[in-house]
Design an enzyme around this catalytic site. Structure first.
Site, PDB file in Angstrom:
ATOM      1  N   PRO A 105       0.803  -1.372  -0.089  1.00  0.00           N
ATOM      2  CG  PRO A 105      -0.759  -1.707   1.703  1.00  0.00           C
ATOM      3  CD  PRO A 105       0.490  -1.974   1.231  1.00  0.00           C
ATOM      4  CD  GLU A 106       1.908   3.618  -4.509  1.00  0.00           C
ATOM      5  OE1 GLU A 106       1.288   4.694  -4.899  1.00  0.00           O
ATOM      6  OE2 GLU A 106       2.311   2.633  -5.385  1.00  0.00           O
TER       7      GLU A 106
END
Length: 269
Positions: free
Chosen positions: A2-3
């Protein structure tokens, strides 16, 4: 992945359940994550969670005696569950709360982390990070100063956490396309007008992604188990070989810094 948007969505998801709650117990079923989970993580037991912040892609669970640092790695996620929910495969850490709920950390690839920092200090993982992209500290003037004379390609430049945090691969692709900037241009070639547009676009893309619950491609889910919906908004990421949504030319895919990069040779200059 995830960013930053996915991590912010996770923060927003757990905060109503965890802020103000006392941690009654922490269960670490798998201590071998990206870095070994330190024994000092047990210091969180018996402590109230006073705040939950995000710094870059790290979540900081603050207590009076220090803070836990959580990184989701490539495949990690947090879920809010009833305390009796049985653990499943890859459920590595449980944070039990006085409310009777728990925050469960799942990470199939084990590239994430749970770390601990005593109160009054700064963990080394946080010490060299650039400004947050959604704050006033990240503006066109700042970007131009950092880019001055840089031959680094602009995509790698904006993904450098020492320049600005949290502009991960998905959002770098999307921001450069929307700004009409070729990802392989030297960062030092940015004009003042382009820097202003790029900064505004990065902020807008990240803000929209957060509002959409992040981007679910493979692993990421929100804290309630739902996917993120920004994948429906993607214009170029993962679409090499398909028509450009602006000019219909075929989108080109290359590797920059070992990361998939997709752009339009006609629209982006």
């Amino acid at each position: 992945m995830p960013e930053l948007p996915e991590v912010e969505v996770s923060r927003l998801g757990i905060t109503p359940h965890a802020k103000g709650q006392t941690v009654t117990r922490i269960d670490v079923r798998q201590p071998k994550l990206r870095w070994p989970v330190p024994e000092t993580i047990k210091n969180i037991e018996g402590q109230p969670i006073t705040a939950i912040e995000r710094r870059a892609k790290y979540l900081l669970l603050h207590t009076p005696v220090g803070y836990a640092i959580v990184h989701l790695g490539m495949s990690g996620s947090l879920r809010v569950l009833p305390k009796m929910a049985p653990p499943e495969k890859h459920d590595h850490v449980d944070l039990h709360l006085a409310s009777g709920k728990l925050i469960r950390y799942n990470d199939p690839r084990r590239f994430g982390a749970w770390l601990w920092q005593e109160a009054g200090g700064e963990h080394p993982a946080l010490s060299k990070l650039g400004p947050e992209p959604l704050t006033d500290a990240f503006d066109a003037e700042y970007l131009l100063v950092k880019a001055n004379g840089k031959r680094t390609v602009v995509k790698s430049f904006i993904m450098d956490n020492a320049v600005v945090v949290g502009v991960g691969n998905i959002y770098a692709n999307e921001s450069l396309f929307t700004s009409r900037i070729h990802p392989q241009r030297p960062a030092g070639s940015l004009t003042a007008k382009e820097a202003d547009l790029l900064v505004a676009t990065i902020k807008a893309v990240l803000d929209t992604a957060i509002k959409q619950g992040g981007t679910t491609l493979k692993d990421f889910t929100q804290t309630d188990g739902k996917p993120g919906y920004f994948a429906q908004e993607l214009q170029v990421y993962g679409k090499d070989g398909k028509p450009c949504p602006v000019c219909s030319e075929t989108l080109k895919g290359v590797k920059i810094g070992q990361r998939a990069t997709v752009f339009c040779e006609k629209c982006q200059v």
